[in-house]
Design a protein around this motif. Sequence first.
Motif, PDB file in Angstrom:
ATOM      1  N   PRO A 328       0.968  -1.302  -0.044  1.00  0.00           N
ATOM      2  CA  PRO A 328      -0.062   0.013   0.071  1.00  0.00           C
ATOM      3  C   PRO A 328       0.761   1.181  -0.048  1.00  0.00           C
ATOM      4  CG  PRO A 328       0.044  -0.937   2.225  1.00  0.00           C
ATOM      5  CD  PRO A 328       0.633  -2.068   1.144  1.00  0.00           C
ATOM      6  N   LYS A 329       0.213   2.415  -0.690  1.00  0.00           N
ATOM      7  CA  LYS A 329       0.900   3.537  -0.618  1.00  0.00           C
ATOM      8  C   LYS A 329       0.094   4.727  -0.213  1.00  0.00           C
ATOM      9  CE  LYS A 329       4.172   2.272  -4.150  1.00  0.00           C
ATOM     10  NZ  LYS A 329       4.687   2.512  -5.924  1.00  0.00           N
ATOM     11  N   LYS A 330       0.627   5.602   0.943  1.00  0.00           N
ATOM     12  CA  LYS A 330      -0.281   6.509   1.064  1.00  0.00           C
ATOM     13  C   LYS A 330      -0.198   8.014   0.089  1.00  0.00           C
ATOM     14  CE  LYS A 330      -0.695   5.763   6.308  1.00  0.00           C
ATOM     15  NZ  LYS A 330      -0.144   6.125   7.435  1.00  0.00           N
ATOM     16  N   ARG A 331      -1.185   8.174  -0.453  1.00  0.00           N
ATOM     17  CA  ARG A 331      -1.299   9.675  -1.351  1.00  0.00           C
ATOM     18  C   ARG A 331      -1.977  10.784  -0.800  1.00  0.00           C
ATOM     19  NH1 ARG A 331      -2.858   8.319  -7.280  1.00  0.00           N
ATOM     20  NH2 ARG A 331      -2.074  10.384  -7.085  1.00  0.00           N
ATOM     21  N   LEU A 332      -1.164  11.459   0.118  1.00  0.00           N
ATOM     22  CA  LEU A 332      -1.804  12.530   0.617  1.00  0.00           C
ATOM     23  C   LEU A 332      -1.719  13.710  -0.292  1.00  0.00           C
ATOM     24  CD1 LEU A 332      -0.530  12.219   4.372  1.00  0.00           C
ATOM     25  CD2 LEU A 332      -2.820  11.729   3.535  1.00  0.00           C
TER      26      LEU A 332
END
Length: 478
Positions: A328-332
Amino acid sequence: MTENLTENHHIPESPSLYAKHKKVYPQAITGAFRTLKWKVTAAIMAFYFITPWIRWDRGEGEPDQAILASMSLRRLYFFNIEIWPQEIYYLTGILVLAAVGLFLATAMAGRVWCGFTCWQTVWTDLFVWVERKIEGDRNKRIRFDQGSWNLDKIWRKSLKQFIWIVFSLLTGAGWIFFFNDAPSTAMNMLTGQGTYEEYGFTFLFSATTYVLAGFAREQVCIYMCPWPRFQGAMFDEHSLIVTYEAWRGEPRGKSKAQNIGDCVDCNLCVNVCPTGVDIREGDQFQCIGCALCVDACNSIMTKLGRPLNLITYDSVSNQMARERGDEPKKRLIRKRTIAYSILLSAVVVLMAYGLLNRSELEINVQRDRSPLFVQLSDGDIRNGYTFKILNMINVPQTYTLAISGLEGAKLSVIGLGKDPVDTVTLDVEGDTVATYRVFVRAPIETMRSQFEDMEFILTNSETGEVVRYDSRFAGPVR
């Protein structure tokens, strides 16, 4: 005949359009998010109840309250900043900042505002805490409410209501202190010398707090607040929201069989929820994003020795990636958060630029419309003006008024002599608006059209600051 039909035929009742309200009994829980909520609550309480008592010296005759929205003086004071009524655009800027800030926070972390900083949530949390301390935790409160009335129940219920009422009164008075000098207003109200308005608004806000935080509670968030209805427009697949990892938790069960998920169906996540939501049923508008269910589930997972964050703050995109086994990758940082950030920064820069370069002198001129002009006995044309000078400095100032752009024009001010002159000296008290009646006269020969452009020039005699105001001079039709 009518009586017989009524007696022999049963007329079915129409079904209710409203579901019966079921009282929610939130259970106490400890954990990282619960600790964070208490810290945020403490900060909000400190701001609300301490801020009005902070003093700030603005000079003689000026209010010394650091933050004050004075209705009598028609000014907003914020430490060294003083906002006048004609500077309402600063208030507009604050409202825009609040709105865009809410949009940005929602796009990044869901209903984080509702779960942690909304005053309805904070005050309800405190009222439930009082209830829990007096009547016990969830199961005890349920049995307590269902049990018969006795002396123990009467005094506990009475004590709870008493504390609620006291805290509501403090809340109502605290709100009043933002609009009036806190020490003197508190003393007047305690000694019975307060105004009807002060008592009236205090009791109004107290009653609102008492009803909404003590009884309405989650119903305000579910039924009264409009934000849940359109918050979905702020979300996308990368927004961090409270979510349940169904791919990992299902099927639920308490056994240790291999085909059973991590969720043991203990219902603790539902019991701690202040709105009674079962997060395992998916994202719901009733969820305020307080994340107490995360703490609850993690406490169970810790006891069972299973991986944490079966319920967690995560995005739909990350959940799908985890289900597929991907990283998973956080894309804020994405298009909508960038757009909100740019808009937020632009408003901040504009407001800061305006405050840093704001003039402490403003003028407003209104030309008489009836009559448009008067022709004097010597043939000259005269116009009347209402001239207002706003001196934002807390000391008296002297100004020089002159006219430009109208050939041969001279002016006179009522109360400062009748003879027309080229310039006139005007005195204005500190921190006030001075109003003068100014007459401008010019030879009719200078009138090339019915309306001629002209300019008032006001110069501060001490600082040299110059303010110009464009106006018009009316004459006969030519």
